[in-house]
Scaffold this motif. Sequence first.
Motif, PDB file in Angstrom:
ATOM      1  N   TRP A   1       0.804  -1.116  -0.072  1.00 11.65           N
ATOM      2  CA  TRP A   1      -0.020  -0.124  -0.007  1.00 11.65           C
ATOM      3  C   TRP A   1       0.768   1.374  -0.134  1.00 11.65           C
ATOM      4  CZ3 TRP A   1      -4.371   0.639  -2.156  1.00 11.65           C
ATOM      5  CH2 TRP A   1      -4.990   1.750  -1.831  1.00 11.65           C
ATOM      6  N   THR A   2       2.105   1.194   0.580  1.00  8.40           N
ATOM      7  CA  THR A   2       2.901   2.300   0.563  1.00  8.40           C
ATOM      8  C   THR A   2       3.392   2.573  -0.941  1.00  8.40           C
ATOM      9  OG1 THR A   2       3.803   1.892   2.872  1.00  8.40           O
ATOM     10  CG2 THR A   2       5.094   3.107   1.273  1.00  8.40           C
ATOM     11  N   ILE A   3       3.647   1.513  -1.624  1.00  6.13           N
ATOM     12  CA  ILE A   3       3.953   1.777  -3.106  1.00  6.13           C
ATOM     13  C   ILE A   3       2.487   2.504  -3.672  1.00  6.13           C
ATOM     14  CG2 ILE A   3       4.442   0.336  -5.216  1.00  6.13           C
ATOM     15  CD1 ILE A   3       5.838  -1.694  -3.477  1.00  6.13           C
ATOM     16  N   VAL A   4       1.647   2.077  -3.611  1.00  6.40           N
ATOM     17  CA  VAL A   4       0.443   2.547  -4.016  1.00  6.40           C
ATOM     18  C   VAL A   4       0.294   4.183  -3.811  1.00  6.40           C
ATOM     19  CG1 VAL A   4      -2.279   2.818  -4.380  1.00  6.40           C
ATOM     20  CG2 VAL A   4      -0.836   0.489  -4.389  1.00  6.40           C
ATOM     21  N   GLU A   5       0.372   4.431  -2.518  1.00  6.54           N
ATOM     22  CA  GLU A   5       0.465   5.964  -1.993  1.00  6.54           C
ATOM     23  C   GLU A   5       1.350   6.619  -2.626  1.00  6.54           C
ATOM     24  OE1 GLU A   5      -1.845   5.525   2.229  1.00  6.54           O
ATOM     25  OE2 GLU A   5       0.639   5.268   2.173  1.00  6.54           O
ATOM     26  N   THR A   6       2.629   6.071  -2.968  1.00  2.00           N
ATOM     27  CA  THR A   6       3.880   6.649  -3.588  1.00  2.00           C
ATOM     28  C   THR A   6       3.536   7.106  -4.926  1.00  2.00           C
ATOM     29  OG1 THR A   6       5.338   5.298  -2.108  1.00  2.00           O
ATOM     30  CG2 THR A   6       6.340   6.685  -3.911  1.00  2.00           C
ATOM     31  N   MET A   7       2.707   6.287  -5.641  1.00  2.30           N
ATOM     32  CA  MET A   7       2.437   6.451  -6.959  1.00  2.30           C
ATOM     33  C   MET A   7       1.441   7.756  -7.128  1.00  2.30           C
ATOM     34  SD  MET A   7       1.626   2.411  -7.977  1.00  2.30           S
ATOM     35  CE  MET A   7       0.841   2.864  -9.547  1.00  2.30           C
ATOM     36  N   ALA A   8       0.565   7.647  -6.109  1.00  2.96           N
ATOM     37  CA  ALA A   8      -0.479   8.753  -5.994  1.00  2.96           C
ATOM     38  C   ALA A   8       0.438  10.222  -5.624  1.00  2.96           C
ATOM     39  CB  ALA A   8      -1.482   8.448  -5.174  1.00  2.96           C
ATOM     40  N   GLY A   9       1.197  10.093  -4.661  1.00  3.24           N
ATOM     41  CA  GLY A   9       1.795  11.458  -4.553  1.00  3.24           C
ATOM     42  C   GLY A   9       2.619  11.789  -5.706  1.00  3.24           C
ATOM     43  N   HIS A  10       3.500  11.086  -6.123  1.00  2.00           N
ATOM     44  CA  HIS A  10       4.334  11.132  -7.245  1.00  2.00           C
ATOM     45  C   HIS A  10       3.338  11.757  -8.511  1.00  2.00           C
ATOM     46  CE1 HIS A  10       6.854   9.754 -10.785  1.00  2.00           C
ATOM     47  NE2 HIS A  10       7.742  10.268 -10.075  1.00  2.00           N
ATOM     48  N   ASP A  11       2.247  11.198  -8.835  1.00  2.00           N
ATOM     49  CA  ASP A  11       1.246  11.750  -9.785  1.00  2.00           C
ATOM     50  C   ASP A  11       1.196  13.134  -9.528  1.00  2.00           C
ATOM     51  OD1 ASP A  11       1.390   9.175 -10.971  1.00  2.00           O
ATOM     52  OD2 ASP A  11      -0.825   9.000 -10.440  1.00  2.00           O
ATOM     53  N   LEU A  12       0.898  13.750  -8.271  1.00  2.00           N
ATOM     54  CA  LEU A  12       0.192  14.763  -7.973  1.00  2.00           C
ATOM     55  C   LEU A  12       1.428  15.922  -8.127  1.00  2.00           C
ATOM     56  CD1 LEU A  12      -2.195  14.106  -4.868  1.00  2.00           C
ATOM     57  CD2 LEU A  12      -2.589  14.896  -7.081  1.00  2.00           C
ATOM     58  N   ASN A  13       2.479  15.458  -7.613  1.00  2.01           N
ATOM     59  CA  ASN A  13       3.622  16.259  -7.656  1.00  2.01           C
ATOM     60  C   ASN A  13       3.911  16.763  -9.239  1.00  2.01           C
ATOM     61  OD1 ASN A  13       6.448  17.274  -7.308  1.00  2.01           O
ATOM     62  ND2 ASN A  13       7.185  15.469  -7.956  1.00  2.01           N
ATOM     63  N   HIS A  14       3.916  15.692  -9.974  1.00  2.17           N
ATOM     64  CA  HIS A  14       4.152  15.968 -11.532  1.00  2.17           C
ATOM     65  C   HIS A  14       2.869  16.587 -12.243  1.00  2.17           C
ATOM     66  CE1 HIS A  14       8.058  14.665 -11.373  1.00  2.17           C
ATOM     67  NE2 HIS A  14       7.766  13.352 -11.051  1.00  2.17           N
ATOM     68  N   LEU A  15       1.867  16.177 -11.853  1.00  2.00           N
ATOM     69  CA  LEU A  15       0.778  17.023 -12.307  1.00  2.00           C
ATOM     70  C   LEU A  15       0.605  18.651 -11.981  1.00  2.00           C
ATOM     71  CD1 LEU A  15      -2.498  14.575 -11.564  1.00  2.00           C
ATOM     72  CD2 LEU A  15      -1.516  15.279 -13.911  1.00  2.00           C
ATOM     73  N   ALA A  16       1.193  18.809 -10.715  1.00  4.43           N
ATOM     74  CA  ALA A  16       1.209  20.559 -10.492  1.00  4.43           C
ATOM     75  C   ALA A  16       2.509  20.906 -11.246  1.00  4.43           C
ATOM     76  CB  ALA A  16       1.652  20.365  -8.928  1.00  4.43           C
ATOM     77  N   GLN A  17       3.345  20.297 -11.764  1.00  6.16           N
ATOM     78  CA  GLN A  17       4.441  20.701 -12.343  1.00  6.16           C
ATOM     79  C   GLN A  17       3.941  21.231 -13.842  1.00  6.16           C
ATOM     80  OE1 GLN A  17       7.312  17.803 -12.209  1.00  6.16           O
ATOM     81  NE2 GLN A  17       8.545  18.569 -10.576  1.00  6.16           N
ATOM     82  N   VAL A  18       3.089  20.360 -14.491  1.00  8.20           N
ATOM     83  CA  VAL A  18       2.453  20.576 -15.587  1.00  8.20           C
ATOM     84  C   VAL A  18       1.449  21.441 -15.710  1.00  8.20           C
ATOM     85  CG1 VAL A  18       1.160  19.224 -17.740  1.00  8.20           C
ATOM     86  CG2 VAL A  18       3.196  18.209 -16.415  1.00  8.20           C
ATOM     87  N   GLU A  19       0.623  21.535 -14.621  1.00 14.64           N
ATOM     88  CA  GLU A  19      -0.253  22.655 -14.535  1.00 14.64           C
ATOM     89  C   GLU A  19       0.249  24.071 -14.626  1.00 14.64           C
ATOM     90  OE1 GLU A  19      -2.219  21.609 -10.793  1.00 14.64           O
ATOM     91  OE2 GLU A  19      -3.452  20.106 -11.768  1.00 14.64           O
ATOM     92  N   ARG A  20       1.303  24.339 -14.089  1.00 20.98           N
ATOM     93  CA  ARG A  20       1.855  25.767 -14.204  1.00 20.98           C
ATOM     94  C   ARG A  20       1.963  26.159 -15.519  1.00 20.98           C
ATOM     95  NH1 ARG A  20       4.366  23.812  -9.448  1.00 20.98           N
ATOM     96  NH2 ARG A  20       6.217  23.320 -10.153  1.00 20.98           N
ATOM     97  N   PRO A  21       2.704  25.341 -16.541  1.00 16.65           N
ATOM     98  CA  PRO A  21       2.695  25.968 -18.029  1.00 16.65           C
ATOM     99  C   PRO A  21       1.488  25.916 -18.650  1.00 16.65           C
ATOM    100  CG  PRO A  21       4.050  23.917 -17.798  1.00 16.65           C
ATOM    101  CD  PRO A  21       3.544  24.318 -16.177  1.00 16.65           C
ATOM    102  N   ALA A  22       0.692  24.903 -18.237  1.00 13.36           N
ATOM    103  CA  ALA A  22      -0.849  24.787 -18.991  1.00 13.36           C
ATOM    104  C   ALA A  22      -1.557  25.988 -18.575  1.00 13.36           C
ATOM    105  CB  ALA A  22      -1.388  23.666 -18.175  1.00 13.36           C
TER     106      ALA A  22
END
Length: 159
Positions: free
Chosen positions: A135-156
Amino acid sequence: MTLNPYATFLGEGDAVAIIAATPARLATLVDSMSAEQVEAPIAPGKWSVRQIVTHVADCEIGFGFRLRQALAAVPVLQPFDQDKWAESYDRYSLAGALETFRALRAWDVALVAGLSEADKALKVNHPERGDMTVWTIVETMAGHDLNHLAQVERPAAQG
């Protein structure tokens, strides 16, 4: 290094809902961007949006393998060097990275959706982060997603 370096991004969020929604959210963001925005580094010395999308596709290979290792009772996960993997990112197209991520993530979401509570609690060791559960791996996946989505949201958002 912390057990889940992306925990602050996840907070109380629903990890499965986040990982299931990320491919469509990422595609929507990049569809709103020009080719120049996609290729420009998001900040000096940082990756471009295309490279970030390629990175999440690459990471999905790693996350999926880690989940399967843990479920197969492999006691120690294999870490990877994201900077070494990134050396090949100029070979990949944005469309190819998005499709690869979408397909791999759908496969992994199907796996995660069928986990029992006993599966979620299975322990494995990450040599750089210590003992963790599936489950820690799954939570890491989700947090990793949110980190990179935030990075892409800025230029978008600069559209």
